[in-house]
Scaffold this active site. Structure first.
Site, PDB file in Angstrom:
ATOM      1  N   HIS A 193      35.435  32.195  25.693  1.00  0.00           N
ATOM      2  CA  HIS A 193      34.250  31.479  25.202  1.00  0.00           C
ATOM      3  C   HIS A 193      33.345  31.164  26.383  1.00  0.00           C
ATOM      4  CE1 HIS A 193      31.807  28.520  23.068  1.00  0.00           C
ATOM      5  NE2 HIS A 193      32.259  29.104  21.975  1.00  0.00           N
ATOM      6  N   GLU A 203      37.579  31.745  16.355  1.00  0.00           N
ATOM      7  CA  GLU A 203      37.678  32.871  15.426  1.00  0.00           C
ATOM      8  C   GLU A 203      39.118  33.236  15.076  1.00  0.00           C
ATOM      9  OE1 GLU A 203      35.016  33.255  14.179  1.00  0.00           O
ATOM     10  OE2 GLU A 203      33.494  34.346  15.306  1.00  0.00           O
TER      11      GLU A 203
HETATM   12  N1  ACO Z   1      39.404  39.682  26.224  1.00  0.00           N
HETATM   13  C1  ACO Z   1      39.488  40.276  27.447  1.00  0.00           C
HETATM   14  N2  ACO Z   1      38.653  39.982  28.463  1.00  0.00           N
HETATM   15  C2  ACO Z   1      37.706  39.059  28.226  1.00  0.00           C
HETATM   16  C3  ACO Z   1      37.572  38.412  26.996  1.00  0.00           C
HETATM   17  C4  ACO Z   1      38.480  38.754  25.973  1.00  0.00           C
HETATM   18  N3  ACO Z   1      38.417  38.183  24.781  1.00  0.00           N
HETATM   19  N4  ACO Z   1      36.536  37.546  27.067  1.00  0.00           N
HETATM   20  C5  ACO Z   1      36.030  37.644  28.296  1.00  0.00           C
HETATM   21  N5  ACO Z   1      36.747  38.565  29.003  1.00  0.00           N
HETATM   22  C6  ACO Z   1      36.552  38.950  30.402  1.00  0.00           C
HETATM   23  C7  ACO Z   1      35.377  39.912  30.569  1.00  0.00           C
HETATM   24  O1  ACO Z   1      35.806  41.239  30.451  1.00  0.00           O
HETATM   25  C8  ACO Z   1      34.923  39.567  31.963  1.00  0.00           C
HETATM   26  O2  ACO Z   1      35.802  40.137  32.875  1.00  0.00           O
HETATM   27  P1  ACO Z   1      35.264  40.810  34.225  1.00  0.00           P
HETATM   28  O3  ACO Z   1      34.483  39.756  34.939  1.00  0.00           O
HETATM   29  O4  ACO Z   1      36.503  41.230  34.916  1.00  0.00           O
HETATM   30  O5  ACO Z   1      34.383  41.952  33.787  1.00  0.00           O
HETATM   31  C9  ACO Z   1      35.145  38.053  32.023  1.00  0.00           C
HETATM   32  O6  ACO Z   1      36.195  37.768  31.118  1.00  0.00           O
HETATM   33  C10 ACO Z   1      33.907  37.239  31.645  1.00  0.00           C
HETATM   34  O7  ACO Z   1      33.405  37.752  30.429  1.00  0.00           O
HETATM   35  P2  ACO Z   1      31.908  37.536  29.965  1.00  0.00           P
HETATM   36  O8  ACO Z   1      31.585  38.550  28.916  1.00  0.00           O
HETATM   37  O9  ACO Z   1      30.989  37.427  31.149  1.00  0.00           O
HETATM   38  O10 ACO Z   1      32.011  36.106  29.340  1.00  0.00           O
HETATM   39  P3  ACO Z   1      30.985  35.492  28.353  1.00  0.00           P
HETATM   40  O11 ACO Z   1      30.981  34.032  28.560  1.00  0.00           O
HETATM   41  O12 ACO Z   1      29.687  36.188  28.435  1.00  0.00           O
HETATM   42  O13 ACO Z   1      31.628  35.887  26.939  1.00  0.00           O
HETATM   43  C11 ACO Z   1      32.577  35.905  24.821  1.00  0.00           C
HETATM   44  C12 ACO Z   1      32.077  35.029  25.983  1.00  0.00           C
HETATM   45  C13 ACO Z   1      31.447  36.833  24.369  1.00  0.00           C
HETATM   46  C14 ACO Z   1      32.975  35.030  23.642  1.00  0.00           C
HETATM   47  C15 ACO Z   1      33.796  36.729  25.293  1.00  0.00           C
HETATM   48  O14 ACO Z   1      34.824  35.870  25.711  1.00  0.00           O
HETATM   49  C16 ACO Z   1      34.306  37.724  24.266  1.00  0.00           C
HETATM   50  O15 ACO Z   1      33.775  38.838  24.153  1.00  0.00           O
HETATM   51  N6  ACO Z   1      35.376  37.332  23.458  1.00  0.00           N
HETATM   52  C17 ACO Z   1      35.883  38.209  22.447  1.00  0.00           C
HETATM   53  C18 ACO Z   1      35.011  38.158  21.206  1.00  0.00           C
HETATM   54  C19 ACO Z   1      35.143  36.827  20.459  1.00  0.00           C
HETATM   55  O16 ACO Z   1      36.241  36.332  20.240  1.00  0.00           O
HETATM   56  N7  ACO Z   1      33.982  36.301  20.045  1.00  0.00           N
HETATM   57  C20 ACO Z   1      33.887  35.052  19.315  1.00  0.00           C
HETATM   58  C21 ACO Z   1      33.388  33.951  20.187  1.00  0.00           C
HETATM   59  S1  ACO Z   1      33.354  32.386  19.381  1.00  0.00           S
HETATM   60  C22 ACO Z   1      31.909  32.361  18.488  1.00  0.00           C
HETATM   61  O17 ACO Z   1      30.941  33.005  18.816  1.00  0.00           O
HETATM   62  C23 ACO Z   1      31.859  31.598  17.250  1.00  0.00           C
END
Ligand code: ACO
Length: 381
Positions: A264, A322
């Protein structure tokens, strides 16, 4: 002036709000003054909506008037229904159908953008129309897609109960209605998330709420925002047995894939909404007398969090809302394709509240960009 670019606007404060407060470090969510743990299981959805729109829980008479006014707005126009039928014939995605359906609410609701004073006084009417219409749109489209006729809304049922009724034609068991209501209250508002921000930006131009909510639905549809619960549940089903969790999740991470339901932007600890929904799901599965799926999900969660710590050290990737949304909505009996639309059934309450709040003290959003393209090109070269 030195301009700093923050990708994704991370850490940028773009609004003041009295609607909800998200503390990502402590894992705390406050909605209209109430901790989510306090509000979610006690309030009806109408009480939560009143809290967001008018700043307080209504008394008994207010609640009855508010509930009645909302219920009176549930029917869709014939033209909207025809649009949904066309969408069903082409097997349009439910969120695309919802986005088009929300846009078509203008067919029966004309906000006069030129007359600002009158428009502001009718914004709550427009908000009520939208909140009331979304469950009808979702339920009608769900049935049409399955080759069934839509079921007309029942004005004597409250918001959550009527939604279940329009999906199935049966009055939901009180435990199911309560489970759904707890879910709707839990996810109704959450600071300046992407879809809410989109709605505030759109309404800040002085346009109507239908436009703002149409844009918000489009934003919610994305897999990084509201589209995660389906894939999260698919993962649990694909794992099937506890001992398969580690190799399965490890393989996903080795391929560079994201684990849906984890991570998140704001929360660096477990999302407090996950706790509320996981408790509700546990109650539900226990009552149903089959804890197998719930226990598997708990195991998958524990393994996922451990592996995320191993593959993404320092990122503090924890369970988000989620993961248990999927489990609870599945327990209530909703199919996967209804997960994100049902999120919209709730979040439209928050979106409209943010629009009303934005309008009370509006300034158009207009951030800046840093130009990184070429300059000084000569025509014809
Ligand atoms: N699984 C694996 N790796 C992850 C995940 C995940 N669920 N979430 C983040 N990371 C990693 C990224 O790959 C990145 O790694 P890196 O720096 O080595 O490339 C690092 O963690 C940071 O990720 P960002 O995308 O910069 O984080 P951001 O804050 O932008 O993303 C998000 C948040 C979009 C929710 C992300 O965690 C994600 O894609 N989660 C999975 C999808 C999900 O569950 N979405 C629902 C969110 S809750 C809502 O919207 C109601």
């Amino acid at each position: 002036m030195e301009q700093e670019f923050r990708p994704g606007l991370e850490g940028v404060v773009a609004a003041e709000t009295a609607l909800s407060s998200v503390d990502g470090a402590a894992g705390e969510l406050v909605i209209g003054g109430y901790a989510v743990e306090e509000l979610a299981g006690n309030a009806t959805f109408e009480e939560t909506l009143h809290l967001l729109w008018r700043g307080r829980i209504p008394d008994r008479d207010e609640l009855s008037r508010f509930t009645g006014a909302l219920a009176a707005q549930r029917e869709l126009s014939a033209a909207t229904m025809e649009l949904l039928r066309s969408a069903a014939r082409t097997e349009t995605d439910p969120m695309d159908a919802l986005r088009m359906g929300v846009a078509s609410v203008s067919l029966v609701l004309r906000a006069d953008g030129a007359d600002r004073e009158r428009w502001a006084s009718t914004a709550e009417t427009e908000a009520a129309r939208l909140v009331a219409a979304v469950p009808t749109l979702v339920a009608a489209y769900h049935r049409l897609r399955a080759g069934l006729e839509p079921i007309a809304p029942r004005p004597d049922l409250n918001h959550a109960a009527n939604y279940l009724f329009m999906l199935t034609g049966e009055e939901g068991h009180p435990a199911r209605v309560r489970g759904l209501e707890t879910y709707l209250n839990t996810v109704v508002d959450h600071g300046l998330n992407a879809s809410t921000f989109a709605a505030r930006v759109i309404v800040s131009t002085g346009t109507d709420l239908v436009s703002a909510i149409t844009g918000a639905v489009g934003a919610l549809k994305g897999p990084l925002h509201g589209g995660a619960p389906g894939p999260a549940l698919d993962t649990v089903f694909a794992i099937g047995e506890g001992e398969r969790a580690e190799p399965y999740l490890r393989a996903l991470l080795e391929r560079g894939e994201r684990l849906m339901g984890f991570g998140h932007r704001i929360y660096k600890v477990r999302d407090p909404r996950a706790a509320v929904l996981s408790r509700e799901a546990e109650r539900f599965y226990r009552q149903a007398g089959d804890m197998a799926l719930y226990e598997l999900a708990r195991h998958v969660e524990a393994v996922a969090v451990r592996l995320l710590g191993e593959y993404k050290p320092g990122r503090c990737l924890q369970t988000n809302v989620e993961f248990y949304t999927a489990l609870l909505l599945h327990g209530i009996g909703l199919p996967v394709e209804l997960f994100t639309p049902t999120f919209a059934v709730s979040r439209v309450g928050g979106w409209t509240a943010h629009c009303l709040e934005q309008l009370r003290n509006n300034r158009i959003f207009r951030p800046q960009s840093v130009y990184v393209g070429p300059t000084g090109l000569t025509w014809g070269e």
